[in-house]
Design a protein around this motif. Structure first.
Motif, mmCIF file in Angstrom:
data_model
loop_
_atom_site.group_PDB
_atom_site.id
_atom_site.type_symbol
_atom_site.label_atom_id
_atom_site.label_comp_id
_atom_site.label_asym_id
_atom_site.label_seq_id
_atom_site.Cartn_x
_atom_site.Cartn_y
_atom_site.Cartn_z
ATOM 1 N N GLY A 667 0.771 -1.231 0.000
ATOM 2 C CA GLY A 667 0.000 0.000 0.000
ATOM 3 C C GLY A 667 0.801 1.278 0.000
ATOM 4 N N ASN A 668 2.111 1.182 -0.127
ATOM 5 C CA ASN A 668 2.946 2.385 -0.021
ATOM 6 C C ASN A 668 2.815 3.307 -1.225
ATOM 7 O OD1 ASN A 668 4.786 2.442 2.479
ATOM 8 N ND2 ASN A 668 4.847 0.294 1.828
ATOM 9 N N TYR A 669 2.451 2.770 -2.386
ATOM 10 C CA TYR A 669 2.389 3.602 -3.587
ATOM 11 C C TYR A 669 0.972 4.038 -3.948
ATOM 12 C CZ TYR A 669 7.241 2.183 -4.463
ATOM 13 O OH TYR A 669 8.595 1.974 -4.360
ATOM 14 N N LEU A 670 -0.017 3.640 -3.163
ATOM 15 C CA LEU A 670 -1.413 3.936 -3.501
ATOM 16 C C LEU A 670 -2.004 4.926 -2.507
ATOM 17 C CD1 LEU A 670 -2.670 0.369 -4.477
ATOM 18 C CD2 LEU A 670 -1.761 2.172 -5.960
ATOM 19 N N PHE A 671 -2.742 5.915 -3.039
ATOM 20 C CA PHE A 671 -3.235 7.024 -2.235
ATOM 21 C C PHE A 671 -4.679 7.350 -2.621
ATOM 22 C CE2 PHE A 671 1.285 7.376 -2.543
ATOM 23 C CZ PHE A 671 1.758 8.025 -1.410
ATOM 24 N N THR A 672 -5.439 7.800 -1.648
ATOM 25 C CA THR A 672 -6.701 8.454 -1.977
ATOM 26 C C THR A 672 -6.376 9.864 -2.468
ATOM 27 O OG1 THR A 672 -7.012 9.386 0.227
ATOM 28 C CG2 THR A 672 -7.884 7.158 -0.156
ATOM 29 N N ALA A 673 -7.379 10.559 -2.992
ATOM 30 C CA ALA A 673 -7.142 11.925 -3.475
ATOM 31 C C ALA A 673 -6.652 12.819 -2.344
ATOM 32 C CB ALA A 673 -8.427 12.485 -4.087
ATOM 33 N N GLU A 674 -7.241 12.674 -1.169
ATOM 34 C CA GLU A 674 -6.844 13.494 -0.032
ATOM 35 C C GLU A 674 -5.426 13.158 0.419
ATOM 36 O OE1 GLU A 674 -11.085 13.246 -0.529
ATOM 37 O OE2 GLU A 674 -9.586 11.667 -0.197
ATOM 38 N N GLU A 675 -5.104 11.875 0.451
ATOM 39 C CA GLU A 675 -3.751 11.469 0.857
ATOM 40 C C GLU A 675 -2.707 11.958 -0.144
ATOM 41 O OE1 GLU A 675 -5.013 7.288 3.123
ATOM 42 O OE2 GLU A 675 -4.440 7.285 1.007
ATOM 43 N N VAL A 731 8.840 -0.310 0.752
ATOM 44 C CA VAL A 731 8.471 -1.370 -0.189
ATOM 45 C C VAL A 731 9.567 -2.429 -0.242
ATOM 46 C CG1 VAL A 731 8.055 -1.894 -2.628
ATOM 47 C CG2 VAL A 731 6.966 0.095 -1.572
ATOM 48 N N ARG A 732 10.812 -1.972 -0.300
ATOM 49 C CA ARG A 732 11.951 -2.910 -0.362
ATOM 50 C C ARG A 732 11.970 -3.813 0.876
ATOM 51 N NH1 ARG A 732 17.498 -2.820 1.120
ATOM 52 N NH2 ARG A 732 18.813 -3.958 -0.367
ATOM 53 N N ASP A 733 11.780 -3.213 2.056
ATOM 54 C CA ASP A 733 11.798 -3.999 3.287
ATOM 55 C C ASP A 733 10.633 -4.979 3.334
ATOM 56 O OD1 ASP A 733 14.015 -2.571 4.045
ATOM 57 O OD2 ASP A 733 12.924 -1.191 5.380
ATOM 58 N N TYR A 734 9.454 -4.532 2.885
ATOM 59 C CA TYR A 734 8.276 -5.406 2.875
ATOM 60 C C TYR A 734 8.510 -6.630 1.985
ATOM 61 C CZ TYR A 734 3.569 -6.986 1.602
ATOM 62 O OH TYR A 734 2.459 -7.751 1.350
ATOM 63 N N ARG A 735 9.063 -6.417 0.819
ATOM 64 C CA ARG A 735 9.290 -7.530 -0.106
ATOM 65 C C ARG A 735 10.361 -8.491 0.418
ATOM 66 N NH1 ARG A 735 9.245 -4.076 -5.844
ATOM 67 N NH2 ARG A 735 6.984 -3.647 -5.845
ATOM 68 N N LYS A 736 11.380 -7.954 1.076
ATOM 69 C CA LYS A 736 12.464 -8.811 1.589
ATOM 70 C C LYS A 736 11.950 -9.757 2.675
ATOM 71 C CE LYS A 736 16.524 -7.023 2.427
ATOM 72 N NZ LYS A 736 17.570 -6.088 2.903
ATOM 73 N N SER A 738 9.079 -11.253 2.666
ATOM 74 C CA SER A 738 8.121 -12.209 2.111
ATOM 75 C C SER A 738 8.679 -13.626 2.137
ATOM 76 C CB SER A 738 7.765 -11.823 0.667
ATOM 77 O OG SER A 738 6.938 -12.799 0.079
ATOM 78 N N ARG A 739 7.770 -14.604 2.227
ATOM 79 C CA ARG A 739 8.174 -16.010 2.160
ATOM 80 C C ARG A 739 8.307 -16.492 0.726
ATOM 81 N NH1 ARG A 739 4.288 -18.782 6.825
ATOM 82 N NH2 ARG A 739 5.088 -17.555 8.597
ATOM 83 N N ARG A 740 7.750 -15.718 -0.220
ATOM 84 C CA ARG A 740 7.804 -16.121 -1.625
ATOM 85 C C ARG A 740 9.121 -15.674 -2.247
ATOM 86 N NH1 ARG A 740 2.601 -14.066 -4.629
ATOM 87 N NH2 ARG A 740 3.679 -15.153 -6.333
ATOM 88 N N ALA A 741 9.769 -16.599 -2.929
ATOM 89 C CA ALA A 741 11.067 -16.301 -3.533
ATOM 90 C C ALA A 741 10.952 -15.202 -4.584
ATOM 91 C CB ALA A 741 11.657 -17.573 -4.155
ATOM 92 N N SER A 742 9.877 -15.218 -5.365
ATOM 93 C CA SER A 742 9.717 -14.228 -6.426
ATOM 94 C C SER A 742 9.563 -12.823 -5.850
ATOM 95 C CB SER A 742 8.509 -14.574 -7.296
ATOM 96 O OG SER A 742 7.317 -14.588 -6.515
ATOM 97 N N THR A 743 8.877 -12.714 -4.714
ATOM 98 C CA THR A 743 8.708 -11.408 -4.080
ATOM 99 C C THR A 743 10.019 -10.937 -3.454
ATOM 100 O OG1 THR A 743 6.393 -11.922 -3.637
ATOM 101 C CG2 THR A 743 7.348 -10.099 -2.402
ATOM 102 N N LYS A 744 10.762 -11.870 -2.853
ATOM 103 C CA LYS A 744 12.075 -11.509 -2.306
ATOM 104 C C LYS A 744 12.989 -10.954 -3.398
ATOM 105 C CE LYS A 744 12.518 -14.692 1.625
ATOM 106 N NZ LYS A 744 12.977 -13.707 2.614
ATOM 107 N N LYS A 745 12.973 -11.601 -4.569
ATOM 108 C CA LYS A 745 13.802 -11.151 -5.676
ATOM 109 C C LYS A 745 13.380 -9.758 -6.140
ATOM 110 C CE LYS A 745 15.492 -12.703 -10.190
ATOM 111 N NZ LYS A 745 15.391 -13.760 -11.231
ATOM 112 N N LEU A 746 12.071 -9.489 -6.063
ATOM 113 C CA LEU A 746 11.539 -8.202 -6.490
ATOM 114 C C LEU A 746 12.013 -7.062 -5.589
ATOM 115 C CD1 LEU A 746 9.566 -7.152 -8.707
ATOM 116 C CD2 LEU A 746 7.736 -7.337 -7.008
ATOM 117 N N ALA A 747 12.498 -7.389 -4.402
ATOM 118 C CA ALA A 747 13.008 -6.358 -3.495
ATOM 119 C C ALA A 747 14.185 -5.603 -4.105
ATOM 120 C CB ALA A 747 13.417 -6.988 -2.167
ATOM 121 N N ASP A 748 14.847 -6.212 -5.063
ATOM 122 C CA ASP A 748 15.982 -5.534 -5.715
ATOM 123 C C ASP A 748 15.509 -4.449 -6.680
ATOM 124 O OD1 ASP A 748 17.746 -7.163 -4.364
ATOM 125 O OD2 ASP A 748 17.866 -8.657 -5.972
ATOM 126 N N TYR A 749 14.203 -4.406 -6.970
ATOM 127 C CA TYR A 749 13.648 -3.417 -7.910
ATOM 128 C C TYR A 749 12.463 -2.706 -7.244
ATOM 129 C CZ TYR A 749 16.207 -6.721 -10.811
ATOM 130 O OH TYR A 749 17.182 -7.551 -11.318
#
Length: 923
Positions: A667-675, A731-736, A738-749
């Motif tokens: 949820g770090n990249y998603l905002f309501t209009a007010e946010e 976002v990077r910390d959240y992905r790192k 994760s238990r899923r390998a694909s999400t862990k790898k995504l932490a590099d991007y």
């Protein structure tokens, strides 16, 4: 429920809105849906009212409107049509609207005949009571509706008064049991222990049986249980109950000859209900005695309860989870009959009626006795029986037929002593499997109560007293997991077995890994492909088929969530069963299954009757009326056995579609209009990196959120934006983590999404999930100024022709049949719905016509810039221009397919699409 004032106001508004307008073909549905929902407060009109139900005359025709639950048939005409004058029909005959309705009725099965016929021309309602077929119609004018709306209230008040009374009394009984339960529980030393719960449940069942037996006269003397309790001081009632329970389980010859006369007067009950002497009975206070004596005995008559409903209400009342949620769960008698009537009861009633028609009394009586023996030879199994409501209602239904047989055989003239017990149908014919030990006890008790009630009715017929106690019959309700018990050990399969019930509704995604339910599915479907996508209820279909073992005379019918006939489940479950010889004999297509009395649980269900061998007359029910068809496939339509399987590319030569963006960002990249505005105040340079963000809900309601898209932000620029960097780091910390390998790898991007799909220019978007209440899934166009979530399907390289076909009734019909569902909403799958859809092969002129009508849809929408797609595609508020534009588009698309848009029903359309699909996959 609407108040009288609210209904009058709603009727006034409705009359004003419809004054001076109304076209039969275009306005009928909107008119009646609006009347039911706005004036009479009917909430779920989709399952309540039916339009264009097919009826077979010498030529095919369609009933304009039916309300099956209210037993109403409506023949609709356009404004200014004279309802008294004959109109030329397609076969050349001249019929008034009422005569036209009567011709339809003559070709319907007796069970579908209406009580009321309404002919309507938008300005007047002519109401015919079919119990007075030669009477003049009552006429209600639209202009008079505000003061006369009550004369049409029968279209929204179909409940049978007797059933309603039984339901109310049974729920009152449940409330009393709840008070009794709470008062007793408070006296236990350890009220939450398993032993206490078991003792408390058994104690409540015994007390309820005594209260019922007292009122039903089963104990003999009037107010016998009441007088027994009041003969003791409150501090001695505990011991008195212990003594009573012991005596009720003793044969007279085994009792202490010196016991108190009050105890000795009670009969021997038998049946095991009072057999366990080890249950713990707590201290009985004066307040508990007052509750039992004043409210439960003096203040309530237990003989009017419905054992079908009360068993379930009783179980729910004493179920801690249910009590915490404030619900009293029961399956309505009407819904039970949707299962048992087409499974066996309709055939039995028809056979009984045919025997009753025999003129020669001796021959008729011989046949009646044989038919009674047949009833007594049937067996019924509910392998998820809960509190036994399906078994109880089936027993009551059979006994009602048997009582009619007994009455006919004896002409109501029997006198005391002429014969022994004339009853042959027994609760010993009923078998159940239930995992909850308390529900097992409740189910047996409910059947005993049903047996007692029906015996009283038999006594009134034969004018003799029949002995109910001691109990000599028993229902065979087995405790255990139905998916781990061999059903053959419960009931030996033979040609007189019917299987029925309402197995648990647990979705494939709701079952946790390692749970008992997951293990059950793996055990039942061992060796099958893709069984992990099946809902829990599918297990019962497989085990029932195994139990049948090829015997065509054994039949089954289950209530299921409608997912069993949608999406991946169809091929996974039904294709192997069909290959083994299973056939679908009847079905109720999707309807709302109301299973609670206090907080209605609206579950969208189907009922499927099945077995080995062909059914002589397969039936499809749409809101009550059976349509006789030649064959029912696994999608519950009249079509060949075709299975639409997942495929990764389109079957036809059309642009591929994909899902939108999936951030995996916590949820770090998603905002309501007010946010978003607040964030920009803190980080002004971030404004350039925000884009409108649309998922299915945002698109349909035209209320975007906003996405902070930093994937194309230069590193040097990003470092200058402190608050953006904080988001990226989060976002990077959240992905790192994760238990899923694909999400862990995504932490590099961390500035990029897991899935990125950002077409350039304009592209078509399709909501993944959309309400089933909409006739059309609202699709539309977007461009690269916005971003779409994975809840939208994106189709770049598409033109108006593609939009027109996708937004047509042809594609919608296909989607409704083959898509999966999220709850009851459509779940538009790329691999199932879109990639398998058979597209037409239009001429250039037909393609141009579709492009033109597609543009007409977009133009009609543009006239309402302040309305969301949710507003525009609500069946009640859909603008006439938009509805007309869709109808023109439907015609153009159906013409391209070579379909007859004037007469082709949606089910026929899907059947033709299934044939096209079959040819395409065979190429």
């Amino acid at each position: 429920m609407l108040t009288d004032a609210e209904q009058r106001a709603a009727a006034k508004k409705f009359a004003a809105e419809w004054a001076g307008r109304g076209y039969e073909k275009g306005d009928t549905q909107l008119f009646w849906i609006s009347l039911l929902s706005h004036v009479f407060g009917v909430q779920d009109t989709d399952s309540y009212i039916r339009f264009e139900d097919r009826v077979h005359l010498e030529h095919e025709s369609f009933i304009d409107v039916r309300i099956p639950a209210a037993k109403v048939l409506i023949e609709q005409k356009s404004l200014n049509k004279d309802l008294s004058k004959p109109i030329r029909q397609s076969d050349g005959s001249l019929l008034t609207p009422f005569q036209q309705a009567k011709r339809y009725i003559a070709n319907l099965p007796l069970s579908a005949h209406p009580r009321y016929v309404i002919t309507c021309n938008f300005a007047e309602f002519w109401i015919y009571d079919m119990e007075q077929p030669n009477g003049e119609p009552a006429v209600v004018k639209l202009a008079d509706l505000p003061k006369e709306y009550y004369r049409l209230s029968f279209i929204a008040a179909p409940e049978n008064a007797h059933i309603k009374k039984e339901m109310e009394v049974s729920i009152q009984a449940g409330n009393l049991v709840g008070k009794m339960y709470d008062a007793l529980r408070a006296q236990y030393i350890d009220p939450d222990s398993d032993d206490t719960m078991k003792s408390l449940n058994v104690l409540c069942v015994r007390l309820v049986f005594c209260l019922y037996a007292e009122d039903a006269g089963l104990f003999g003397g009037h107010a016998m249980f009441h007088d027994y309790l009041t003969s003791f001081r409150p501090e001695n009632v505990r011991r008195a109950l212990m003594d009573l329970f012991k005596v009720l389980d003793q044969r007279p010859e085994d009792r202490d000859p010196y016991m108190d006369d009050k105890l000795a007067a009670f009969p021997y009950v038998n049946g095991g209900l009072f057999a366990d002497e080890n249950i713990e009975i707590p201290r009985i206070t004066a307040e508990i005695v007052e509750l039992l004596v004043s409210e439960c005995s003096e203040g309530f008559d237990w003989t009017d309860i419905s054992p079908t409903i009360f068993g379930a209400v009783f179980e729910s009342t004493l179920n801690p989870e249910t009590r915490r949620s404030g619900g009293m769960h029961y399956t309505s008698i009407e819904n039970i009959h949707k299962v048992i009537d087409p499974l066996f009861l309709d055939d039995l009633r028809n056979e009984f009626r045919s025997i009753c028609g025999i003129k020669v009394k001796k021959t008729r009586n011989t046949r009646l006795r044989a038919f009674q023996d047949k009833l007594a030879g049937l067996s019924f199994l509910d392998p998820a029986c809960g509190s036994g409501n399906f078994l109880t209602e089936t027993y009551l239904s059979l006994r009602r037929i048997e009582n009619e047989i007994i009455s006919m055989l004896n002409d109501g003239s029997m006198v005391l002593g002429e014969l022994d017990n004339p009853i042959k149908v027994s609760i010993s014919q009923f078998y159940g499997i239930e995992i909850n030990d308390f529900a097992v006890t409740v189910a047996k008790t409910a059947l005993w109560i049903a047996e007692s009630q029906m015996m009283k009715e038999t006594e009134a017929i034969v004018h003799m007293q029949l002995d109910f106690l001691p109990l000599t019959t028993n229902a065979f309700i087995h405790e255990g997991n139905a998916l781990r018990i061999n059903w053959r050990d419960v009931l030996t399969p033979d040609n007189n077995v019917y299987i029925m019930g309402n197995p648990p509704f647990v979705g494939a995604r709701q079952m946790k890994a390692g749970s008992t339910q997951k293990e059950d599915v793996a055990r039942v479907f061992a060796g099958w492909k893709n069984f992990g996508n099946l809902d829990y209820v599918c297990c019962w279909y497989k085990v029932a088929a195994d139990y049948m073992d090829g015997r065509p005379a054994i039949r089954a019918a289950f209530v299921s969530t409608n997912s069993v006939a949608q999406g991946d489940s169809v091929a996974t479950l039904w294709e192997p069963l069909f290959k083994d010889g299973i056939k679908i004999h009847f079905t109720h297509r999707t309807f709302v299954w109301d299973s609670e009395s206090n907080s209605k649980a609206h579950v969208h269900c189907v009922i499927i009757g099945f077995g080995y061998g062909n059914e002589a007359h397969p039936r499809v029910f749409n809101g009550g009326q059976p349509e006789y068809v030649s064959h029912i496939n696994a999608y519950l339509i009249e079509a060949d056995d075709i299975f639409v399987v997942s495929r990764s590319t389109p079957l036809c030569n059309v642009p591929p579609i994909g899902m939108g963006n999936q951030p995996i960002d916590d949820g770090n990249y998603l905002f309501t209009a007010e946010e978003k505005d607040e964030f920009i105040k803190q980080e002004p340079k971030s404004a350039a990196y925000f884009k409108p963000w649309y998922g299915a809900q945002e698109f349909i309601h035209r209320k975007p959120r906003y996405c902070l898209w930093l994937g194309e932000c230069q590193p040097s620029e990003l470092k200058k934006m402190k608050h953006c960097m904080e988001r990226v780091t989060a976002v990077r910390d959240y992905r790192k983590k994760s238990r899923r390998a694909s999400t862990k790898k995504l932490a590099d991007y961390p500035t990029h999404f897991q899935t990125e799909n950002m077409p350039k220019g304009h592209y078509i978007v399709i909501p993944e999930v959309s309400s089933e209440r909409r006739r059309y899934v609202p699709m539309g166009y977007m461009d690269d100024s916005s971003l779409c979530s994975n809840k939208l399907r994106l189709m770049p390289d598409a033109d108006l022709y593609h939009f027109g076909v996708l937004e047509s009734n042809v594609h919608m019909a296909w989607m409704r049949v083959v898509c999966g569902r999220l709850k009851s909403d459509y779940d538009y799958s790329i691999k199932i719905v879109y990639n398998n859809f058979p597209w037409p092969t239009p001429t250039d002129a037909q393609k141009a016509a579709i492009s033109k009508t597609a543009q007409g849809i977009l133009d009609a929408r543009e006239k309402y810039p302040n309305s969301s797609l949710a507003d525009l595609y609500d069946e009640v508020t859909m603008p006439p221009e938009l509805r007309k534009a869709h109808q023109e588009n439907d015609k153009a698309v159906m013409t391209a397919y070579g379909f007859d848009w004037r007469h082709m029903a949606e089910s026929d359309c899907v059947a033709e699409l299934m044939k096209m699909y079959q040819k395409l996959i065979e190429v």
